[in-house]
Design an enzyme around this catalytic site. Structure first.
Site, PDB file in Angstrom:
ATOM      1  N   GLU A 110      26.381  43.079   9.611  1.00 53.53           N
ATOM      2  CA  GLU A 110      27.512  43.986   9.872  1.00 53.53           C
ATOM      3  C   GLU A 110      28.328  43.559  11.089  1.00 53.53           C
ATOM      4  OE1 GLU A 110      28.382  46.403   7.629  1.00 53.53           O
ATOM      5  OE2 GLU A 110      26.751  45.431   6.544  1.00 53.53           O
ATOM      6  N   PRO A 124      36.169  39.237  10.066  1.00 46.93           N
ATOM      7  CA  PRO A 124      37.269  39.774   9.252  1.00 46.93           C
ATOM      8  C   PRO A 124      38.265  40.606  10.069  1.00 46.93           C
ATOM      9  CG  PRO A 124      35.142  40.747   8.593  1.00 46.93           C
ATOM     10  CD  PRO A 124      34.851  39.663   9.585  1.00 46.93           C
TER      11      PRO A 124
HETATM   12 CL1  6GU Z   1      36.058  34.918   9.637  1.00 48.97          CL
HETATM   13  N1  6GU Z   1      34.285  36.371   8.376  1.00 48.97           N
HETATM   14  C1  6GU Z   1      33.915  37.198   7.400  1.00 48.97           C
HETATM   15  N2  6GU Z   1      32.663  37.636   7.356  1.00 48.97           N
HETATM   16  N3  6GU Z   1      34.740  37.635   6.459  1.00 48.97           N
HETATM   17  C2  6GU Z   1      35.980  37.171   6.518  1.00 48.97           C
HETATM   18  C3  6GU Z   1      36.454  36.314   7.501  1.00 48.97           C
HETATM   19  C4  6GU Z   1      35.553  35.930   8.427  1.00 48.97           C
HETATM   20  N4  6GU Z   1      37.753  36.050   7.286  1.00 48.97           N
HETATM   21  C5  6GU Z   1      38.055  36.733   6.195  1.00 48.97           C
HETATM   22  N5  6GU Z   1      37.017  37.415   5.735  1.00 48.97           N
END
Ligand code: 6GU
Length: 216
Positions: A116, A89
């Site tokens: 995490e 994210p």
């Molecule tokens: Cl690539 N991974 C995660 N865990 N959450 C996200 C993401 C990626 N892109 C947006 N939210």
């Protein structure tokens, strides 16, 4: 185009890859997708790949050793140089220009995080391109990796039936697509616009362009 996916949940991918255009692309060897189970690289007797964060805090962190061992193994599977992508994210937001940049490379290694996140030393050692698919938090990077694979594969020549549909893509032309209709010509009193039924190709093109501009 080759994708190597490093994940704790390889099974998540199988249903998606077994359908539609991606399945066809794989069957025709236009796209090669190899899944790698990160847990196989654990040296722990319980196959653990995560641990509590130093300094305390909630959740678990993916350990550096299994990730580095797995990625080094995966890199050696092929001579083709690969770019390491980490789905997180915190990453660079995925958009069509970034998709086009990725499609210019022959091989990507996609690291899917869970929990995490990764031990920072994974990032320090691999210097991956970190990518996010939007401003929200997912449980893991797997869905994001599928988004990357789907969007990039569409740009591999031959994957999408006609080059026309890729070139006409809203993001490539800079315009959103206009409305589309198919049979029946009338449904519950709602009719297809006259122009589309007229057979007048230049009037149809004009109508479509006007509608695309309006939507954009
Ligand atoms: Cl690539 N991974 C995660 N865990 N959450 C996200 C993401 C990626 N892109 C947006 N939210």
């Amino acid at each position: 185009m080759r994708f190597d996916v490093v994940t704790l949940f390889p099974e998540i991918f199988s249903g998606y890859l077994d359908q539609g255009l991606l399945k066809k692309a794989i069957d025709r060897s236009l796209v090669n997708i190899q899944l790698h189970d990160l847990r196989a690289w654990s040296t722990d007797k319980h196959q653990k790949v995560d641990d509590r964060p130093f300094g305390g805090g909630p959740g678990m962190v993916l350990q550096v050793q299994p990730v580095i061992d797995c990625v080094e193994h995966v890199q050696k599977l092929e001579k083709t140089p690969s770019q390491v992508i980490m789905l997180t994210p915190q990453g660079k937001p995925l958009d069509q220009p970034l998709v086009e940049q990725l499609a210019d490379q022959p091989r990507q290694i996609l690291l899917c995080g869970r929990y995490e996140g990764f031990d920072q030393r994974v990032i320090d050692l691999l210097d991956p391109l970190e990518i996010s698919i939007g401003d929200y938090i997912l449980n893991g990077g797997e869905v994001a990796a599928m988004v990357v694979i789907d969007a990039v594969s569409r740009l591999v020549p031959g994957v999408v039936g006609s080059a026309e549909s890729v070139e006409a893509d809203s993001f490539t032309t800079g315009l959103l697509d206009g409305p589309q209709y198919t049979r029946p010509a009338e449904y519950r009193g709602w009719s297809v616009p006259e122009t589309l039924m007229s057979g007048d190709h230049s009037a149809i093109a004009q109508w479509r362009r006007r509608e695309a501009l309006r939507r954009t």
